[in-house]
Design an enzyme around this catalytic site. Sequence first.
Site, PDB file in Angstrom:
ATOM      1  N   ASP A  18       0.929  -1.247  -0.277  1.00 57.89           N
ATOM      2  CA  ASP A  18       0.153   0.122  -0.135  1.00 57.89           C
ATOM      3  C   ASP A  18       0.928   1.215   0.181  1.00 57.89           C
ATOM      4  O   ASP A  18       1.807   1.664   0.895  1.00 57.89           O
ATOM      5  CB  ASP A  18      -0.964  -0.078   1.329  1.00 57.89           C
ATOM      6  N   ASN A  32      -6.562  12.473 -11.078  1.00 55.54           N
ATOM      7  CA  ASN A  32      -7.218  13.133 -12.549  1.00 55.54           C
ATOM      8  C   ASN A  32      -6.930  14.391 -12.428  1.00 55.54           C
ATOM      9  O   ASN A  32      -6.434  15.465 -11.368  1.00 55.54           O
ATOM     10  CB  ASN A  32      -8.526  12.699 -12.469  1.00 55.54           C
ATOM     11  N   VAL A  41      -5.731   4.485  -6.089  1.00 49.55           N
ATOM     12  CA  VAL A  41      -4.578   5.197  -5.137  1.00 49.55           C
ATOM     13  C   VAL A  41      -5.104   6.666  -4.727  1.00 49.55           C
ATOM     14  O   VAL A  41      -4.579   6.765  -3.720  1.00 49.55           O
ATOM     15  CB  VAL A  41      -3.494   4.774  -6.016  1.00 49.55           C
ATOM     16  N   ASP A  42      -5.625   7.271  -5.496  1.00 49.03           N
ATOM     17  CA  ASP A  42      -5.912   8.688  -5.391  1.00 49.03           C
ATOM     18  C   ASP A  42      -6.940   8.676  -4.196  1.00 49.03           C
ATOM     19  O   ASP A  42      -6.750   9.621  -3.168  1.00 49.03           O
ATOM     20  CB  ASP A  42      -6.754   9.480  -6.535  1.00 49.03           C
ATOM     21  N   SER A 131      -2.076   4.986 -14.306  1.00 50.96           N
ATOM     22  CA  SER A 131      -3.017   4.467 -15.492  1.00 50.96           C
ATOM     23  C   SER A 131      -3.524   3.136 -15.267  1.00 50.96           C
ATOM     24  O   SER A 131      -4.298   2.859 -16.389  1.00 50.96           O
ATOM     25  CB  SER A 131      -2.519   5.159 -16.843  1.00 50.96           C
ATOM     26  N   THR A 132      -2.952   2.145 -14.733  1.00 50.51           N
ATOM     27  CA  THR A 132      -3.308   0.932 -15.022  1.00 50.51           C
ATOM     28  C   THR A 132      -4.474   0.167 -14.244  1.00 50.51           C
ATOM     29  O   THR A 132      -4.782  -0.889 -14.573  1.00 50.51           O
ATOM     30  CB  THR A 132      -1.894  -0.056 -14.601  1.00 50.51           C
ATOM     31  N   TYR A 135      -8.027   3.944 -15.474  1.00 50.92           N
ATOM     32  CA  TYR A 135      -7.799   4.473 -16.517  1.00 50.92           C
ATOM     33  C   TYR A 135      -7.515   3.498 -17.788  1.00 50.92           C
ATOM     34  O   TYR A 135      -7.154   3.646 -18.807  1.00 50.92           O
ATOM     35  CB  TYR A 135      -6.571   5.398 -16.552  1.00 50.92           C
TER      36      TYR A 135
HETATM   37  N1  AR6 Z   1      -1.220   1.474  -3.096  1.00 51.90           N
HETATM   38  C1  AR6 Z   1      -0.742   1.212  -4.354  1.00 51.90           C
HETATM   39  N2  AR6 Z   1      -1.118   0.811  -5.596  1.00 51.90           N
HETATM   40  C2  AR6 Z   1      -2.649   1.188  -5.374  1.00 51.90           C
HETATM   41  C3  AR6 Z   1      -3.403   1.283  -4.088  1.00 51.90           C
HETATM   42  C4  AR6 Z   1      -2.581   1.658  -3.060  1.00 51.90           C
HETATM   43  N3  AR6 Z   1      -3.089   2.054  -1.800  1.00 51.90           N
HETATM   44  N4  AR6 Z   1      -4.747   1.630  -4.582  1.00 51.90           N
HETATM   45  C5  AR6 Z   1      -4.789   1.416  -5.904  1.00 51.90           C
HETATM   46  N5  AR6 Z   1      -3.520   0.934  -6.323  1.00 51.90           N
HETATM   47  P1  AR6 Z   1      -5.781   3.746 -10.124  1.00 51.90           P
HETATM   48  P2  AR6 Z   1      -5.380   5.477 -12.713  1.00 51.90           P
HETATM   49  C6  AR6 Z   1      -3.270   0.685  -7.757  1.00 51.90           C
HETATM   50  O1  AR6 Z   1      -7.082   3.215 -10.823  1.00 51.90           O
HETATM   51  O2  AR6 Z   1      -5.547   4.124 -13.525  1.00 51.90           O
HETATM   52  C7  AR6 Z   1      -8.790   7.742  -9.651  1.00 51.90           C
HETATM   53  O3  AR6 Z   1     -10.191   7.754  -9.363  1.00 51.90           O
HETATM   54  C8  AR6 Z   1      -4.042  -0.157  -8.716  1.00 51.90           C
HETATM   55  O4  AR6 Z   1      -4.226  -1.258  -8.229  1.00 51.90           O
HETATM   56  O5  AR6 Z   1      -5.712   4.181  -8.937  1.00 51.90           O
HETATM   57  O6  AR6 Z   1      -4.392   6.029 -13.244  1.00 51.90           O
HETATM   58  C9  AR6 Z   1      -8.419   9.013 -10.154  1.00 51.90           C
HETATM   59  O7  AR6 Z   1      -8.888   9.974  -9.525  1.00 51.90           O
HETATM   60  C10 AR6 Z   1      -3.814   0.058  -9.924  1.00 51.90           C
HETATM   61  O8  AR6 Z   1      -2.477  -0.804 -10.208  1.00 51.90           O
HETATM   62  O9  AR6 Z   1      -5.176   4.955 -11.242  1.00 51.90           O
HETATM   63  C11 AR6 Z   1      -8.566   9.072 -11.551  1.00 51.90           C
HETATM   64  O10 AR6 Z   1     -10.004   9.614 -11.784  1.00 51.90           O
HETATM   65  C12 AR6 Z   1      -2.708   1.447  -9.776  1.00 51.90           C
HETATM   66  O11 AR6 Z   1      -2.847   1.778  -8.686  1.00 51.90           O
HETATM   67  C13 AR6 Z   1      -8.177   7.671 -11.928  1.00 51.90           C
HETATM   68  O12 AR6 Z   1      -8.685   7.013 -10.658  1.00 51.90           O
HETATM   69  C14 AR6 Z   1      -3.548   2.537 -10.533  1.00 51.90           C
HETATM   70  O13 AR6 Z   1      -4.836   2.619 -10.520  1.00 51.90           O
HETATM   71  C15 AR6 Z   1      -6.641   7.474 -12.513  1.00 51.90           C
HETATM   72  O14 AR6 Z   1      -6.796   6.051 -12.866  1.00 51.90           O
END
Ligand code: AR6
Length: 184
Positions: A18, A32, A41-42, A131-132, A135
Amino acid sequence: MEILQTFLNARVAVKVGDITKEQVNAIVNAANGTLMGGGGVDGAIHRAGGPEILKQCKEIRKKEFPEGLPTGEAVITTAGRMPAKHVIHTVGPVYGRGGGDKAELLASCYRNCLRLAVEHGLKTIAFPAVSTGIYGYPLSEAAKVSSETIEEFLGSNASIDEVRLVFFSANDADAFLKNQAFTN
Ligand code: AR6
């Protein structure tokens, strides 16, 4: 959780965990353009860090990016109550939306985050897989882009000691390790 593998003389470390718990100078947020928080993660970063992060994001929006932070760019705030000192917020490309070069935009995210870290004298930085998630960028493709971009940056910048790549699941870390393009 322990380090799974290191690259580039241990300047890059891969682990599962995490990211909000990482003890580094800065953690990167996959945000975003609104910088107002979200899921993934946001959401986790804003929850763990507390309201000071959103307060600074609002200031940045007002002063520098009234229309929102463009894809590929990055800004820095406090990390609030987290162990890290700073959060570097970047906006990754949405996979499969619109034109443009997705890989180049994703590379810009990594480059601009690292550049901001250097500008602020930061030596350790942790990235999630930008992004993974929501997005939709395939991890196999993102692995190549992120590893190549990080290697190129570290090759011309001696001031960063460690780039930690933090995956949320063992599956994601494995997919990264199978597809990364580090030369050593
Ligand atoms: N620690 C590490 N990795 C994480 C955690 C964590 N606590 N939580 C999720 N991940 P994403 P995006 C991973 O969807 O694709 C948001 O709503 C997750 O499994 O967080 O860039 C923003 O506000 C994945 O591998 O980000 C934007 O609107 C990675 O983090 C949008 O999502 C990124 O997944 C951005 O989408």
